[in-house]
Design a protein around this motif. Structure first.
Motif, PDB file in Angstrom:
ATOM      1  N   GLN A  54       0.858  -1.186   0.000  1.00  0.00           N
ATOM      2  CA  GLN A  54       0.000   0.000   0.000  1.00  0.00           C
ATOM      3  C   GLN A  54       0.897   1.240   0.000  1.00  0.00           C
ATOM      4  OE1 GLN A  54      -2.453   0.432   3.479  1.00  0.00           O
ATOM      5  NE2 GLN A  54      -3.154   2.461   2.876  1.00  0.00           N
ATOM      6  N   VAL A  55       0.663   2.103  -0.986  1.00  0.00           N
ATOM      7  CA  VAL A  55       1.334   3.394  -1.063  1.00  0.00           C
ATOM      8  C   VAL A  55       0.313   4.387  -1.589  1.00  0.00           C
ATOM      9  CG1 VAL A  55       3.258   4.722  -2.026  1.00  0.00           C
ATOM     10  CG2 VAL A  55       3.505   2.264  -1.681  1.00  0.00           C
ATOM     11  N   TYR A  56       0.096   5.469  -0.899  1.00  0.00           N
ATOM     12  CA  TYR A  56      -0.876   6.492  -1.286  1.00  0.00           C
ATOM     13  C   TYR A  56      -2.293   5.900  -1.323  1.00  0.00           C
ATOM     14  CZ  TYR A  56       3.072   9.409  -2.631  1.00  0.00           C
ATOM     15  OH  TYR A  56       4.222  10.130  -2.617  1.00  0.00           O
ATOM     16  N   GLY A  57      -3.166   6.469  -0.611  1.00  0.00           N
ATOM     17  CA  GLY A  57      -4.559   6.046  -0.654  1.00  0.00           C
ATOM     18  C   GLY A  57      -4.869   4.919   0.312  1.00  0.00           C
ATOM     19  N   GLU A  58      -6.093   4.458   0.236  1.00  0.00           N
ATOM     20  CA  GLU A  58      -6.598   3.444   1.156  1.00  0.00           C
ATOM     21  C   GLU A  58      -6.544   2.027   0.601  1.00  0.00           C
ATOM     22  OE1 GLU A  58      -7.437   4.148   4.349  1.00  0.00           O
ATOM     23  OE2 GLU A  58      -6.697   6.138   3.828  1.00  0.00           O
ATOM     24  N   ASP A  59      -6.164   1.874  -0.670  1.00  0.00           N
ATOM     25  CA  ASP A  59      -6.134   0.548  -1.288  1.00  0.00           C
ATOM     26  C   ASP A  59      -4.746  -0.057  -1.227  1.00  0.00           C
ATOM     27  OD1 ASP A  59      -8.797   0.604  -1.911  1.00  0.00           O
ATOM     28  OD2 ASP A  59      -8.510   1.045  -4.036  1.00  0.00           O
TER      29      ASP A  59
END
Length: 90
Positions: A45-50
């Motif tokens: 996971q990098v940047y965001g919620e996914d």
């Protein structure tokens, strides 16, 4: 900058509850008990919620996303922050 997070799952997609429970017990003994490997699936996971993963997909590249910690094929175990990235999300 953003955190780079590794999410770790127990591989529990065998279709058999008994087998899945056995895998989780093996992982508990091996990883938690004596500190060696087990049967795991990992995602990033990098940047965001996914989170992003590589595996089975009906169409496309076999890279897919899902909400962090919610991969429907496996049992969530833990997350590890690997560090931070200076790369943009574009």
């Amino acid at each position: 900058m953003a955190d780079v997070i590794l999410h770790i799952y127990d591989v529990t997609n065998s279709g058999s509850e008994k087998t899945n429970n056995t895998i989780m017990q093996i992982n508990k003994i091996f990883k938690d008990g004596i500190g060696i490997d087990g049967f795991f699936h990992s995602v990033v996971q990098v940047y965001g919620e996914d989170e992003w993963s590589f595996g089975f997909c009906e169409h496309g590249t076999r890279v897919f996303s899902c909400p962090s910690g919610k991969n429907p094929m496996y049992t969530y175990r833990e997350s590890i922050i690997l560090g931070r990235t200076n790369f943009s999300n574009l």
